[in-house]
Design a protein around this motif. Sequence first.
Motif, PDB file in Angstrom:
ATOM      1  N   GLY A   1       0.805  -1.250   0.085  1.00  0.00           N
ATOM      2  CA  GLY A   1       0.117   0.225  -0.201  1.00  0.00           C
ATOM      3  C   GLY A   1       0.813   1.268  -0.040  1.00  0.00           C
ATOM      4  O   GLY A   1       2.010   1.275  -0.562  1.00  0.00           O
ATOM      5  N   VAL A   2       0.473   2.465   0.671  1.00  0.00           N
ATOM      6  CA  VAL A   2       1.000   3.540   0.656  1.00  0.00           C
ATOM      7  C   VAL A   2       1.145   3.817   2.156  1.00  0.00           C
ATOM      8  O   VAL A   2       0.463   3.575   3.051  1.00  0.00           O
ATOM      9  N   LYS A   3       2.216   4.866   2.225  1.00  0.00           N
ATOM     10  CA  LYS A   3       2.533   5.305   3.458  1.00  0.00           C
ATOM     11  C   LYS A   3       1.577   6.330   3.926  1.00  0.00           C
ATOM     12  O   LYS A   3       1.402   7.361   3.346  1.00  0.00           O
ATOM     13  N   SER A   4       0.775   6.240   5.102  1.00  0.00           N
ATOM     14  CA  SER A   4      -0.393   7.247   5.162  1.00  0.00           C
ATOM     15  C   SER A   4       0.009   8.511   5.994  1.00  0.00           C
ATOM     16  O   SER A   4      -0.598   9.528   5.996  1.00  0.00           O
ATOM     17  N   GLU A   5       1.196   8.291   6.806  1.00  0.00           N
ATOM     18  CA  GLU A   5       1.719   9.521   7.731  1.00  0.00           C
ATOM     19  C   GLU A   5       2.706  10.480   6.734  1.00  0.00           C
ATOM     20  O   GLU A   5       3.500  10.062   6.136  1.00  0.00           O
ATOM     21  N   ARG A   6       2.694  11.704   7.311  1.00  0.00           N
ATOM     22  CA  ARG A   6       3.469  12.785   6.693  1.00  0.00           C
ATOM     23  C   ARG A   6       3.937  13.669   7.809  1.00  0.00           C
ATOM     24  O   ARG A   6       3.143  13.951   8.616  1.00  0.00           O
TER      25      ARG A   6
END
Length: 286
Positions: free
Chosen positions: A56-61
């Motif tokens: 999937g994708v990294k949700s935090e920034r």
Amino acid sequence: MRDTSRPEGLVFQVPYVPTLGPMHPDAITPGLWDQVVAISGTGRFLPHDKDARWGGVKSERVLDHSVDGAQGMAAATMLDRGGRRTVRLHLYGEFDLDQAADQVAKLAADHGADRAQLVRLTTEPQLGQCCRIQLRTFARDFETTVVEGVTELDRLSGPVRDTWPDFTDALTGEGFAYLAAQERAGALDGPILTVTEAGRVVGAIGPMATHPDPVGRIRLLPQYFGVLPDHRGRGHGRALWRAAMEWGQQAGADYQVLQTELGGASDRLCRGEGLDTLGFVTTTRV
């Protein structure tokens, strides 16, 4: 927050890196925080991110970060867009908590987040939802030990294996519903270890997998771990834990770092097994 960071980034008095979680102290290199900031918002994972195992994708920034080296203080504000949209303010050192709470609440409103949280990283336990960061180090000179009563899920007989969905449904709160979904999707990166009673699964730990950390040492990745409430107190949890540690030993792991809820069953088990305490993480909803 004004960015006053030194070239090496945040000051990690407690070995916990925002977006990456608890880490071995030796794995937090001078440039690690710069790597976190550089990849922030891209949706990509760093090679040593434990969450990369699920795809999937990294949700935090990263929204902001600051350092006061003279005072030994650091802070980082993160936006998590996965699930319930959450803004988290990570604090290292002594801060005015009321002021920090106001700050993170305002940021949550500005970013349309559902939740605002303060995450305090300290060397001593705090009041609130507090977790202990623990370290298990593996020795290189070891003898193989077989833990009786523990079997890999895929090696169970058909009728016993068929009780697995009931087990995961019963422990949804411990994350097993998510684990079961990953299993159905064929996304597991290692085996799940189980204990059974009367022809059904009553405890499990997994998936079992290792991965290099930022300095190339091999860590045993965190596992989902649980025993059905009416089967606790019979040694199943300890058997699963020891089987997992034996698995990690044989897989060549150097260590495992994990979080346990302070005073909970896993915390007491790990303390009894002699793990080292590296610090504490206290999460407060604002």
